[in-house]
Design an enzyme around this catalytic site. Sequence first.
Site, PDB file in Angstrom:
ATOM      1  N   GLU A   1     103.043  36.582  61.862  1.00 48.47           N
ATOM      2  CA  GLU A   1     101.674  36.100  61.612  1.00 48.47           C
ATOM      3  C   GLU A   1     101.170  36.542  60.249  1.00 48.47           C
ATOM      4  OE1 GLU A   1      99.825  33.882  63.354  1.00 48.47           O
ATOM      5  OE2 GLU A   1     101.755  33.711  64.354  1.00 48.47           O
TER       6      GLU A   1
ATOM      7  N   ASP B   1     109.941  20.656  29.624  1.00 47.14           N
ATOM      8  CA  ASP B   1     109.765  20.486  31.065  1.00 47.14           C
ATOM      9  C   ASP B   1     108.389  19.938  31.432  1.00 47.14           C
ATOM     10  OD1 ASP B   1     112.173  21.254  32.104  1.00 47.14           O
ATOM     11  OD2 ASP B   1     111.603  23.346  32.389  1.00 47.14           O
TER      12      ASP B   1
HETATM   13  N1  SAM Z   1      99.432  33.178  59.869  1.00 47.52           N
HETATM   14  C1  SAM Z   1      99.594  32.919  58.496  1.00 47.52           C
HETATM   15  C2  SAM Z   1      98.591  31.884  58.045  1.00 47.52           C
HETATM   16  O1  SAM Z   1      98.300  30.981  58.810  1.00 47.52           O
HETATM   17  O2  SAM Z   1      98.149  31.947  56.881  1.00 47.52           O
HETATM   18  C3  SAM Z   1     100.981  32.377  58.185  1.00 47.52           C
HETATM   19  C4  SAM Z   1     102.038  33.407  58.250  1.00 47.52           C
HETATM   20  S1  SAM Z   1     103.593  32.765  57.774  1.00 47.52           S
HETATM   21  C5  SAM Z   1     104.246  32.161  59.272  1.00 47.52           C
HETATM   22  C6  SAM Z   1     104.528  34.212  57.458  1.00 47.52           C
HETATM   23  C7  SAM Z   1     104.648  34.582  56.007  1.00 47.52           C
HETATM   24  O3  SAM Z   1     105.264  33.549  55.285  1.00 47.52           O
HETATM   25  C8  SAM Z   1     103.367  34.866  55.276  1.00 47.52           C
HETATM   26  O4  SAM Z   1     102.892  36.171  55.504  1.00 47.52           O
HETATM   27  C9  SAM Z   1     103.772  34.667  53.836  1.00 47.52           C
HETATM   28  O5  SAM Z   1     104.370  35.826  53.284  1.00 47.52           O
HETATM   29  C10 SAM Z   1     104.821  33.573  53.944  1.00 47.52           C
HETATM   30  N2  SAM Z   1     104.282  32.249  53.607  1.00 47.52           N
HETATM   31  C11 SAM Z   1     104.106  31.216  54.446  1.00 47.52           C
HETATM   32  N3  SAM Z   1     103.610  30.160  53.809  1.00 47.52           N
HETATM   33  C12 SAM Z   1     103.465  30.525  52.518  1.00 47.52           C
HETATM   34  C13 SAM Z   1     102.975  29.864  51.358  1.00 47.52           C
HETATM   35  N4  SAM Z   1     102.537  28.619  51.393  1.00 47.52           N
HETATM   36  N5  SAM Z   1     102.985  30.551  50.203  1.00 47.52           N
HETATM   37  C14 SAM Z   1     103.424  31.822  50.141  1.00 47.52           C
HETATM   38  N6  SAM Z   1     103.890  32.494  51.211  1.00 47.52           N
HETATM   39  C15 SAM Z   1     103.914  31.861  52.381  1.00 47.52           C
END
Ligand code: SAM
Length: 256
Positions: free
Chosen positions: A116, A169
Amino acid sequence: MHFEIVTIFPELFGPFRSTGILGKAVDRGTVRLEVFDLRDWADNKWRQVDDEPYGGGAGMVLQATPALAAVRELESRAVDKPRTVMLTPRGRVFDQAVARELAALDHVIVLCGRYEGFDERIAHILKPDEVSIGDFVLGGGEVAAMVLVEAVARLIEGVVGDPDSVTDDSFTEGLLDHPCYTRPPEVEGHEVPDILRSGHHEAIRRWRLERAVEATVTRRPDLVNDNWDVYSEEVRLMVRRFGGGPRRNRHSTPSE
Ligand code: SAM
């Protein structure tokens, strides 16, 4: 440039750090890319770094203590003051301007979340640079870290062999890239534009610039709006010719 990635899945970075242009840059020492297992900072013998969310609900949360300990240890080993980037969907959105900003730094620590996400106190205490790679949710921060490292690394002098391939680019001058062609000269009836085989350098430069402007006006008018001030007079004239130009305000329509 020194990247330090903190993740619970360090094995994901093996081929990434040893392949292609980045692999060569790592071999040469132009880029230093180290990957650390967050579990090495776990405070229990099970190496557990996550726990259930207070208040209940689905999923697990990455605990604050291991992440704080990891960042503090990496900071204490550093000769400089590294920037800590926390990857999270709520962060500022990563783009070429953010990549340029990070490429100007010497040292970046990247925290990859899972489950999460992070215990909120990590952000309160470390005040990291919170970065998102776009408005979607990945399973973890590892792929986002690779996106960030690859985009930043190719801006570092000496990483890409021919610097022109970086300056040409997309996004560099607020324009998308022009189309590219290679042999053979004809594919299923589609020919390479004659001008690219003419040997006339100025005509080729102008054709490429026109195609870049056309692509930007038709596909990404938002880029035109954001970059109008940095465009040369030559580019502005081309933008106008393709029917583009800056919007007067966020609510105006193209006919206004
Ligand atoms: N519960 C969080 C929310 O809804 O914002 C999502 C958690 S995600 C399943 C788990 C991890 O994936 C995050 O803590 C982050 O480090 C990474 N992550 C997921 N989507 C991302 C994004 N668009 N950009 C950067 N990191 C991402």
